[in-house]
Write an enzyme that holds these catalytic residues in place. Structure first.
Site, PDB file in Angstrom:
ATOM      1  N   GLY A  76      21.270 -40.642  -6.659  1.00  0.00           N
ATOM      2  CA  GLY A  76      21.871 -40.661  -5.324  1.00  0.00           C
ATOM      3  C   GLY A  76      23.364 -40.934  -5.374  1.00  0.00           C
TER       4      GLY A  76
ATOM      5  NE  ARG B 259      18.483 -46.746 -13.815  1.00  0.00           N
ATOM      6  CZ  ARG B 259      17.879 -46.389 -12.690  1.00  0.00           C
ATOM      7  NH1 ARG B 259      16.938 -47.154 -12.173  1.00  0.00           N
ATOM      8  NH2 ARG B 259      18.231 -45.284 -12.070  1.00  0.00           N
TER       9      ARG B 259
ATOM     10  CE  LYS C  72      14.732 -36.232  -4.351  1.00  0.00           C
ATOM     11  NZ  LYS C  72      15.291 -37.368  -5.019  1.00  0.00           N
TER      12      LYS C  72
HETATM   13  P1  ADP Z   1      16.441 -34.451  -9.213  1.00  0.00           P
HETATM   14  O1  ADP Z   1      15.622 -35.709  -9.403  1.00  0.00           O
HETATM   15  O2  ADP Z   1      16.868 -33.847 -10.516  1.00  0.00           O
HETATM   16  O3  ADP Z   1      17.578 -34.628  -8.236  1.00  0.00           O
HETATM   17  P2  ADP Z   1      14.629 -33.472  -7.200  1.00  0.00           P
HETATM   18  O4  ADP Z   1      14.066 -34.855  -7.088  1.00  0.00           O
HETATM   19  O5  ADP Z   1      15.405 -32.919  -6.067  1.00  0.00           O
HETATM   20  O6  ADP Z   1      15.488 -33.341  -8.548  1.00  0.00           O
HETATM   21  O7  ADP Z   1      13.444 -32.435  -7.458  1.00  0.00           O
HETATM   22  C1  ADP Z   1      12.512 -32.606  -8.495  1.00  0.00           C
HETATM   23  C2  ADP Z   1      11.146 -32.191  -8.030  1.00  0.00           C
HETATM   24  O8  ADP Z   1      11.198 -30.857  -7.517  1.00  0.00           O
HETATM   25  C3  ADP Z   1      10.132 -32.175  -9.149  1.00  0.00           C
HETATM   26  O9  ADP Z   1       9.153 -33.127  -8.883  1.00  0.00           O
HETATM   27  C4  ADP Z   1       9.586 -30.762  -9.115  1.00  0.00           C
HETATM   28  O10 ADP Z   1       8.185 -30.686  -9.302  1.00  0.00           O
HETATM   29  C5  ADP Z   1       9.930 -30.308  -7.716  1.00  0.00           C
HETATM   30  N1  ADP Z   1       9.962 -28.857  -7.613  1.00  0.00           N
HETATM   31  C6  ADP Z   1      10.708 -27.990  -8.294  1.00  0.00           C
HETATM   32  N2  ADP Z   1      10.414 -26.730  -7.968  1.00  0.00           N
HETATM   33  C7  ADP Z   1       9.438 -26.787  -7.037  1.00  0.00           C
HETATM   34  C8  ADP Z   1       8.691 -25.813  -6.316  1.00  0.00           C
HETATM   35  N3  ADP Z   1       8.912 -24.526  -6.502  1.00  0.00           N
HETATM   36  N4  ADP Z   1       7.761 -26.242  -5.433  1.00  0.00           N
HETATM   37  C9  ADP Z   1       7.540 -27.560  -5.263  1.00  0.00           C
HETATM   38  N5  ADP Z   1       8.201 -28.528  -5.925  1.00  0.00           N
HETATM   39  C10 ADP Z   1       9.133 -28.153  -6.799  1.00  0.00           C
HETATM   40 MG    MG Z   2      14.041 -36.609  -8.255  1.00  0.00          MG
END
Ligand code: ADP
Ligand code: MG
Length: 394
Positions: free
Chosen positions: A375, A36, A198
């Site tokens: 976000g 960053r 999420k």
């Molecule tokens: P991003 O940061 O790219 O927006 P998220 O924060 O929404 O993505 O999601 C990332 C998290 O989702 C990771 O920590 C990953 O371990 C979790 N995740 C992915 N698939 C599963 C699953 N099947 N069960 C539980 N957690 C999961």
């Molecule tokens: Mg994340």
């Protein structure tokens, strides 16, 4: 209305208030990733080259309106100085007489970094008095803190009305140009890849993109939420129950528009979420009792790779599985590699974990754009703009 950028403005002999996102990860008081800080350098160097002096401000962590020495920006001042090979002064507050004195003695070409804005609760409250205090430190305003533009905080929102000369820096310009390309006339077919954990947070973004996309493929908790919405068996897989009715609505919208929509044809299932779990691939898209879906399976990888190969525009948010555990990372890494091979398509990655996965797969330099603010980028794709961006328009 057009976004005003630093290239449109004059900075000769001007003192510039530059809001950046120096919210770097720390471990034992050390910066463990300075991405960053590096990301702000093009804007910093441009402004200095145009004859400005810089008053740089940022937040770091969540001090909740109180002074927290563990979240001081002092070490960031030192790192920035090392990176640009130039002295970066530091002052131990962001408002007040001592800060005023320090900024008034700045000469052209000099830089001072202010202490963490969020040591004052007024910053996050969006206080106008606080914004005015900050604005009194400089002649012009530049914002390059894309990751904070979805917040109406004093230093990104309220402050702008106290300046005539306001503009976006290079980072914001780059983010806005990539994200708006997804929203306005994306080249077809447009593939949306959704995964991660999420779900509720991402529903608004999905709804807005349904009118633009041709294909939606899913993995992670996102997929289990859709599978649950279809009333299929998902065993003990993690699902966001409050998102299930929303997923049902989205399936209706998808059908109305005749979009191509996939949940995984098969899954990697495990008996626990741990590197020493027992795990194997299912034959079908449902998950047996007592088992947990932890990744997409080999048939799903093949089908999704085919979707990626057909797409001209790709937006990916959220890993396909629990990629932090090597045994469950294959789906995510294969999807990353498949996107990396499509240098002829326009590809955008949003989300901190998705960006980390692309780095882990070693294909970051093959991606058209990797968003820096998780976000903020999702909200941009939901609403087509952000409060902190609107105020930079003319
Ligand atoms: P991003 O940061 O790219 O927006 P998220 O924060 O929404 O993505 O999601 C990332 C998290 O989702 C990771 O920590 C990953 O371990 C979790 N995740 C992915 N698939 C599963 C699953 N099947 N069960 C539980 N957690 C999961
Ligand atoms: Mg994340």
């Amino acid at each position: 209305m057009e976004l005003q950028t630093i290239e449109d403005k004059d900075y000769k002999g001007k003192r510039v208030f530059l809001r950046v996102d120096f919210n770097v990860p720390l471990e034992n008081g050390e910066i463990i990733d300075d991405t960053r800080i590096r990301a702000a350098i093009p804007t910093i160097e441009y402004l200095l080259q145009k004859g400005a002096s810089l008053v740089i401000a940022s937040h770091l962590g969540r001090p909740k309106g109180k002074v927290d020495p563990g979240l001081s920006l002092k070490i960031v001042a030192r790192r920035l100085g090392d990176l640009i090979g130039k002295e970066v002064k530091f002052v131990s507050d962001c408002i007040g007489p001592e800060v005023k004195k320090a900024v008034e003695s700045l000469k052209i070409g000099e830089i001072i970094l202010l202490e963490n804005l969020r040591f004052h609760k007024e910053e996050e409250e969006g206080s106008e008095d606080f914004a005015k205090e900050l604005s009194s430190l400089a002649d012009c305003y530049v914002n390059d803190a894309f990751g904070t533009c979805h917040r109406k905080h004093s230093s990104v929102y309220g402050i702008t009305k106290f300046f005539d000369n306001i503009a976006a820096g290079y980072l914001i310009k780059k983010e806005v140009s990539a994200l708006s390309k997804l929203l306005e006339n994306p080249e077809k077919p447009f593939l949306l890849i959704l995964g991660g954990a999420k779900v509720v947070d991402k529903i608004g973004m999905i709804k807005n993109l349904l009118d633009k996309i041709d294909t939606l493929i899913t993995g992670g908790v996102m997929a289990y939420t859709f599978i649950k919405a279809k009333n299929w068996e998902i065993g003990d897989s993690k699902v966001e129950m409050e998102a299930v009715p929303l997923a049902k609505e989205i399936i209706k919208e998808i059908n109305k528009r005749h979009l191509e929509f996939h949940t995984p044809l098969d899954h990697i299932i495990a008996d626990k979420i741990s590197p020493d779990a027992r795990y194997f691939a299912t034959e079908r898209g449902t998950i047996p009792h007592n088992w947990i879906g932890v990744d997409i399976g080999p048939q799903a990888i093949e089908e999704y790779t085919d979707c990626i190969n057909r797409a001209k525009t790709i937006f990916w948010n959220g890993p396909m599985g629990i990629y932090e555990i090597d045994a469950f990372a294959k789906g995510t890494l294969e999807i990353a590699k498949a996107i990396g091979k499509r240098e002829d398509a326009f590809s955008v990655i949003g989300g901190g974990d998705s960006a980390a996965a692309v780095n882990k797969a070693g294909v970051a330099d093959k991606i058209s754009h990797i968003c820096t603010g998780g976000g903020a980028s999702l909200e941009y794709l939901e609403k087509g703009t952000l409060p902190g961006i609107e105020v930079l328009k003319k």
